[in-house]
Scaffold this active site. Structure first.
Site, PDB file in Angstrom:
ATOM      1  N   ILE A 150      96.583  54.704  96.011  1.00  0.00           N
ATOM      2  CA  ILE A 150      96.099  55.665  97.202  1.00  0.00           C
ATOM      3  C   ILE A 150      95.739  57.108  96.693  1.00  0.00           C
ATOM      4  O   ILE A 150      94.912  57.741  96.986  1.00  0.00           O
ATOM      5  CB  ILE A 150      97.137  55.579  98.241  1.00  0.00           C
ATOM      6  CG1 ILE A 150      97.568  54.050  98.520  1.00  0.00           C
ATOM      7  CG2 ILE A 150      96.638  56.217  99.140  1.00  0.00           C
ATOM      8  CD1 ILE A 150      98.616  53.921  99.542  1.00  0.00           C
ATOM      9  N   TYR A 167     113.614  50.431  99.108  1.00  0.00           N
ATOM     10  CA  TYR A 167     112.417  51.090  99.014  1.00  0.00           C
ATOM     11  C   TYR A 167     112.202  51.644 100.323  1.00  0.00           C
ATOM     12  O   TYR A 167     111.928  52.750 100.389  1.00  0.00           O
ATOM     13  CB  TYR A 167     111.157  50.244  98.791  1.00  0.00           C
ATOM     14  CG  TYR A 167     109.963  50.522  99.280  1.00  0.00           C
ATOM     15  CD1 TYR A 167     109.293  51.782  98.326  1.00  0.00           C
ATOM     16  CD2 TYR A 167     109.288  49.960 100.284  1.00  0.00           C
ATOM     17  CE1 TYR A 167     107.948  52.171  99.004  1.00  0.00           C
ATOM     18  CE2 TYR A 167     108.291  50.419 100.786  1.00  0.00           C
ATOM     19  CZ  TYR A 167     107.572  51.537 100.169  1.00  0.00           C
ATOM     20  OH  TYR A 167     106.333  52.041 100.594  1.00  0.00           O
ATOM     21  N   LEU A 216      99.659  40.693  98.752  1.00  0.00           N
ATOM     22  CA  LEU A 216      98.745  39.769  99.218  1.00  0.00           C
ATOM     23  C   LEU A 216      97.317  39.917  98.532  1.00  0.00           C
ATOM     24  O   LEU A 216      96.865  38.969  97.792  1.00  0.00           O
ATOM     25  CB  LEU A 216      98.409  39.639 100.564  1.00  0.00           C
ATOM     26  CG  LEU A 216      97.570  38.396 101.244  1.00  0.00           C
ATOM     27  CD1 LEU A 216      98.277  37.167 100.593  1.00  0.00           C
ATOM     28  CD2 LEU A 216      97.508  38.402 102.611  1.00  0.00           C
ATOM     29  N   SER A 228     103.634  55.711  85.376  1.00  0.00           N
ATOM     30  CA  SER A 228     104.746  54.574  85.628  1.00  0.00           C
ATOM     31  C   SER A 228     104.118  53.428  86.222  1.00  0.00           C
ATOM     32  O   SER A 228     104.839  52.172  85.683  1.00  0.00           O
ATOM     33  CB  SER A 228     105.893  55.211  86.505  1.00  0.00           C
ATOM     34  OG  SER A 228     105.884  55.016  87.645  1.00  0.00           O
ATOM     35  N   SER A 284     105.661  55.053 105.410  1.00  0.00           N
ATOM     36  CA  SER A 284     104.830  53.653 105.363  1.00  0.00           C
ATOM     37  C   SER A 284     105.415  53.085 106.722  1.00  0.00           C
ATOM     38  O   SER A 284     106.357  53.470 107.174  1.00  0.00           O
ATOM     39  CB  SER A 284     105.721  52.761 104.059  1.00  0.00           C
ATOM     40  OG  SER A 284     105.550  51.418 104.411  1.00  0.00           O
ATOM     41  N   LYS A 322     111.973  55.801 101.947  1.00  0.00           N
ATOM     42  CA  LYS A 322     110.844  56.384 102.674  1.00  0.00           C
ATOM     43  C   LYS A 322     111.599  57.307 103.942  1.00  0.00           C
ATOM     44  O   LYS A 322     111.037  58.041 104.538  1.00  0.00           O
ATOM     45  CB  LYS A 322     109.837  55.427 103.351  1.00  0.00           C
ATOM     46  CG  LYS A 322     108.785  54.764 101.898  1.00  0.00           C
ATOM     47  CD  LYS A 322     108.224  55.798 101.410  1.00  0.00           C
ATOM     48  CE  LYS A 322     107.133  55.482 100.418  1.00  0.00           C
ATOM     49  NZ  LYS A 322     106.529  56.389  99.598  1.00  0.00           N
TER      50      LYS A 322
HETATM   51  N1  UFG Z   1     101.947  36.978 101.525  1.00  0.00           N
HETATM   52  C1  UFG Z   1     101.703  35.915 101.343  1.00  0.00           C
HETATM   53  N2  UFG Z   1     101.778  35.348  99.725  1.00  0.00           N
HETATM   54  C2  UFG Z   1     101.767  36.355  98.773  1.00  0.00           C
HETATM   55  C3  UFG Z   1     101.953  37.835  99.122  1.00  0.00           C
HETATM   56  C4  UFG Z   1     102.139  38.154 100.416  1.00  0.00           C
HETATM   57  O1  UFG Z   1     101.593  34.923 101.973  1.00  0.00           O
HETATM   58  O2  UFG Z   1     101.893  36.217  97.674  1.00  0.00           O
HETATM   59  C5  UFG Z   1     101.806  37.384 103.006  1.00  0.00           C
HETATM   60  C6  UFG Z   1     103.185  38.189 103.535  1.00  0.00           C
HETATM   61  O3  UFG Z   1     104.216  37.088 103.722  1.00  0.00           O
HETATM   62  C7  UFG Z   1     102.710  38.898 104.604  1.00  0.00           C
HETATM   63  C8  UFG Z   1     101.462  39.244 104.350  1.00  0.00           C
HETATM   64  O4  UFG Z   1     100.990  38.379 103.149  1.00  0.00           O
HETATM   65  O5  UFG Z   1     102.877  38.165 105.675  1.00  0.00           O
HETATM   66  C9  UFG Z   1     101.223  40.829 103.826  1.00  0.00           C
HETATM   67  O6  UFG Z   1     102.333  41.031 102.628  1.00  0.00           O
HETATM   68  P1  UFG Z   1     102.139  42.125 101.549  1.00  0.00           P
HETATM   69  O7  UFG Z   1     103.371  41.901 100.479  1.00  0.00           O
HETATM   70  O8  UFG Z   1     100.861  42.270 100.976  1.00  0.00           O
HETATM   71  O9  UFG Z   1     102.412  43.181 102.560  1.00  0.00           O
HETATM   72  P2  UFG Z   1     103.670  43.803 103.206  1.00  0.00           P
HETATM   73  O10 UFG Z   1     103.408  43.837 104.812  1.00  0.00           O
HETATM   74  O11 UFG Z   1     105.002  42.575 103.138  1.00  0.00           O
HETATM   75  O12 UFG Z   1     104.304  45.064 102.849  1.00  0.00           O
HETATM   76  C10 UFG Z   1     103.395  46.027 102.753  1.00  0.00           C
HETATM   77  C11 UFG Z   1     103.805  46.969 101.655  1.00  0.00           C
HETATM   78  C12 UFG Z   1     105.060  47.704 101.603  1.00  0.00           C
HETATM   79  C13 UFG Z   1     105.180  48.425 103.004  1.00  0.00           C
HETATM   80  C14 UFG Z   1     104.825  47.324 104.132  1.00  0.00           C
HETATM   81  C15 UFG Z   1     104.754  48.265 105.598  1.00  0.00           C
HETATM   82  O13 UFG Z   1     103.780  46.224 100.422  1.00  0.00           O
HETATM   83  O14 UFG Z   1     105.189  48.623 100.753  1.00  0.00           O
HETATM   84  O15 UFG Z   1     103.642  46.887 103.898  1.00  0.00           O
HETATM   85  O16 UFG Z   1     104.757  47.344 106.502  1.00  0.00           O
HETATM   86  F1  UFG Z   1     106.479  48.754 103.213  1.00  0.00           F
END
Ligand code: UFG
Length: 331
Positions: free
Chosen positions: A12, A148, A199, A34, A124, A152
């Protein structure tokens, strides 16, 4: 304005550096690489056609950071730097608290000492924990589910206390939803060093045949197709939000804004859109739910719209196209 950007080589941060440079700001970037690469600094210069000072340093090193404050006439800071992997934070909580909190304390101390008490902080949507209802407004109760997220939330509290102690600070806290996509040039984007947790980076690695298939974490949530719903926002729209946030650093207040689109898309929406717009296959299987995940999360972005003039303009198609374009350009 001359703005110190911490973590400016990150995902970002780098997109925001371009947005700032293209809109007439001077920047001073600090990063310890890092979770980023030195070449990103050159790419920011190439894309923007502008030069700026860069310092490789760890923000926890107060003496090193103070040298930057002595050399540069910094007027404000945008603080991106920090560890951000949820799973890693569960395994290494001390590392997360040590790094994310200490770096912020050092930064704030120096901003105060050099009389530039203007700060935009990367928070976040994770600070909303598991929300009772949707969409999420800024006044929702706050809680976290992992170290984490707690860093925040703790930093938000530290900044609130700081502002109470000295109301001449100008602070904007931006709560990001799910940034994805890449700069239209294809020169910079998201490139995690290891196997991705999130994802979109996972999807692109599967599309690029670096990983065999995507695991979808659960298809039995109470959502339209059973998969998790999130508010995906194009990283360039998010970067623009930071430019707008600078305008709020003038009223000696502390402001909080959600930066999202207000749209919720499911995992399957994202996968199918990615496949369609890029004409490429993304094999997947349904796996168990990922511990700690919530069913759905999306913003009410109206406060940012009203007070910052922030509107996320790019579509899910744009996000998916640009994420893949970044991979194609860097093969
Ligand atoms: N997902 C999958 N497979 C994967 C990865 C993710 O199905 O391999 C799904 C997750 O279950 C979720 C969606 O995709 O439903 C989004 O997952 P992400 O890991 O991309 O994002 P998150 O919403 O879990 O987390 C993100 C950031 C965090 C932050 C959060 C804030 O990674 O740092 O949004 O809501 F805190």
């Amino acid at each position: 304005m001359k703005i110190l950007v911490t973590g400016g080589a990150g995902y970002i941060g780098s997109h925001t550096c371009i947005e700032l440079l293209e809109n007439g700001h001077d920047i001073v970037v600090v990063d310890n690489f890092s979770n980023s690469k030195p070449e990103v600094i050159d790419k920011i210069k190439e894309i923007s056609g502008k030069d700026f000072s860069f310092y490789e340093l760890d923000l926890c090193d107060k003496d090193a950071l103070e040298e930057v404050f002595k050399k540069e006439q910094i007027e404000a800071a945008i603080h991106f730097a920090g560890y951000k992997a949820v799973g890693e934070s569960v395994k290494k909580p001390l590392m997360y608290y040590q790094n994310n909190l200490l770096s912020t304390l050092v930064l704030c101390e120096l901003l105060a000492k050099y009389d530039c008490k203007k700060l935009v902080f990367s928070s976040s949507a994770t600070v909303y924990g598991s929300p009772d209802h949707l969409p999420i407004t800024e006044d929702f109760p706050l809680s976290t589910t992992n170290p984490y997220g707690t860093t925040k939330l703790m930093i938000e509290q530290i900044l609130k206390d700081l502002h109470i102690s000295d109301p001449t600070w100008d602070i904007v806290i931006l709560r990001y939803f799910n940034p994805i996509g890449a700069h239209e040039s294809g020169f910079i984007g998201e490139s995690p060093n290891n196997i991705p947790n999130n994802l979109m980076p996972y999807i692109v690695k599967v599309a690029n045949k670096e990983l065999p298939e995507l695991g979808i974490f659960g298809d039995d949530y109470e959502t339209k197709d059973g998969t998790g719903v999130r508010d995906y926002i194009h990283v360039c729209d998010l970067a623009h939000g930071h430019l707008l946030a600078l305008n709020k650093l003038n009223d000696h207040a502390i402001h909080y804004y959600n930066l999202g689109t207000g749209n919720g898309y499911s995992v399957l929406d994202l996968v199918e859109t990615f496949k369609r717009v890029n004409n490429i296959d993304v094999p997947y299987t349904i796996k168990d739910r990922r511990p700690g995940d919530i069913a759905a999360c999306y913003a009410d972005p109206s406060k940012a719209q009203k007070e910052l003039g922030f509107v996320a303009e790019r579509t899910l198609d744009d996000m998916c196209k640009s994420a893949w374009n970044f991979i194609l350009k860097n093969k």
